[in-house]
Design a protein around this motif. Sequence first.
Motif, PDB file in Angstrom:
ATOM      1  N   LEU A 107       3.279  -1.306   4.235  1.00  0.00           N
ATOM      2  CA  LEU A 107       2.951   0.106   4.102  1.00  0.00           C
ATOM      3  C   LEU A 107       4.150   0.890   3.580  1.00  0.00           C
ATOM      4  N   ASP A 108       3.904   1.741   2.619  1.00  0.00           N
ATOM      5  CA  ASP A 108       4.931   2.627   2.080  1.00  0.00           C
ATOM      6  C   ASP A 108       4.392   4.045   2.137  1.00  0.00           C
ATOM      7  N   GLU A 109       4.818   4.808   3.134  1.00  0.00           N
ATOM      8  CA  GLU A 109       4.365   6.185   3.284  1.00  0.00           C
ATOM      9  C   GLU A 109       5.310   7.174   2.607  1.00  0.00           C
ATOM     10  N   ALA A 149      10.675  -0.872  -6.210  1.00  0.00           N
ATOM     11  CA  ALA A 149      11.774  -1.543  -6.914  1.00  0.00           C
ATOM     12  C   ALA A 149      12.888  -1.919  -5.945  1.00  0.00           C
ATOM     13  N   ALA A 150      13.222  -1.019  -5.037  1.00  0.00           N
ATOM     14  CA  ALA A 150      14.265  -1.309  -4.050  1.00  0.00           C
ATOM     15  C   ALA A 150      13.836  -2.451  -3.124  1.00  0.00           C
ATOM     16  N   TRP A 151      12.580  -2.435  -2.708  1.00  0.00           N
ATOM     17  CA  TRP A 151      12.040  -3.487  -1.832  1.00  0.00           C
ATOM     18  C   TRP A 151      12.066  -4.844  -2.541  1.00  0.00           C
ATOM     19  N   ALA A 192       6.539   8.258  -9.240  1.00  0.00           N
ATOM     20  CA  ALA A 192       7.950   7.900  -9.340  1.00  0.00           C
ATOM     21  C   ALA A 192       8.486   7.399  -8.006  1.00  0.00           C
ATOM     22  N   ALA A 193       8.075   8.032  -6.909  1.00  0.00           N
ATOM     23  CA  ALA A 193       8.542   7.612  -5.589  1.00  0.00           C
ATOM     24  C   ALA A 193       8.034   6.217  -5.252  1.00  0.00           C
ATOM     25  N   THR A 194       6.776   5.950  -5.561  1.00  0.00           N
ATOM     26  CA  THR A 194       6.229   4.608  -5.328  1.00  0.00           C
ATOM     27  C   THR A 194       7.009   3.554  -6.093  1.00  0.00           C
ATOM     28  N   MET A 214       0.861  -1.179   0.000  1.00  0.00           N
ATOM     29  CA  MET A 214       0.000   0.000   0.000  1.00  0.00           C
ATOM     30  C   MET A 214       0.895   1.225   0.000  1.00  0.00           C
ATOM     31  N   SER A 215       0.943   1.929  -1.117  1.00  0.00           N
ATOM     32  CA  SER A 215       1.875   3.050  -1.248  1.00  0.00           C
ATOM     33  C   SER A 215       1.131   4.363  -1.389  1.00  0.00           C
TER      34      SER A 215
END
Length: 336
Positions: free
Chosen positions: A249-251, A264-266, A257-259, A217-218
């Motif tokens: 969770l990705d806040e 991608a890193a995760w 682009a940030a999502t 969830m971003s």
Amino acid sequence: MSSSSGEHAGARAWLADVGLALGVFVALNVAGELLVGGGFDVTGAWISLPQGPGTTLLEAILAAALIARGLGPLRRARVTAACALLIVAAAAAWDTIVYFALLTAGRIATPLPFPSSVLVLALALALAWTAARPGPPRTWSKGQVVRSLAVAAVVAWTLPLVLMLTFGPTRYAREADAIVVFGARVYADGRPSHALADRVDEAIRLYHRGLAPVIVMSGALDEVHGGSEPAAMKARAVAAGVPAAAIVLDELGVDTAATVDVTAAWLRERGERRVLAVSHYYHQPRVKLLFQRAGVLAYTVPATMSRRLLKEPWFVAREVLAYYAAWLAPVLPMKS
């Protein structure tokens, strides 16, 4: 000159202007790929040309032919130009066959079975016809320049719009390593907006189908009331039976682009690279572009809308500009 010949001349002039605009677009992609690399070339979103060492050369020849034809009837290399366009037509025909084969096999689903490759096929054949035919020189009056610029503006606006209306609504749901949901507005009381609720509900359905073991969830924290988009998304999913342990969770997903960067890193940390990307249809071409550049294999799944969004026309128009901003990001000056 008869009215029939005049109409044909007008059609050829219009096609020449369209070809000129497309030639400039292809040339920019070739130049960007050579100078920047990293998947700058986005022509593959409309047409899958044969991949190999000669692909960039073919695109360069195509761009040169379209630009030369747009500036005036070709005196030389008419056969080369026509052949390059016929190769594009053949690739578009193959893309169309593959598309309908996947549709028939149930591998994809769409409310509008009309791939962009059909348009590419028709346009490539028409341009090949005009490229092969001799004709009088073009006179570049002020009116002609204005008309050519107007056609270029229409072509530039139409290119992303075609993807939004053909690729965007197509569902590529299949097994993946994770489901990624792109955030949207959350109200001060913690309720998700209709757009966000539709995206989360789509992800819930995909999870319950067993297509991925985790949902990312971003989103961001609302700048006005401080509400968390991912927290609201998680609450809705948990209430629908998704285990809390299956939600990440990705806040930091303050924008598309940030999502993509965070996801991608995760994925790299986990040794994975396949995601189901859930957002609205108009957003999906840009999502696909950014995930491709990040080295992530993204299968896009448009959210089923419970009702039409009141600002949908605005969102579509804004997305045209956002698509070009994402495309040109590697060559735009970096913010300090």
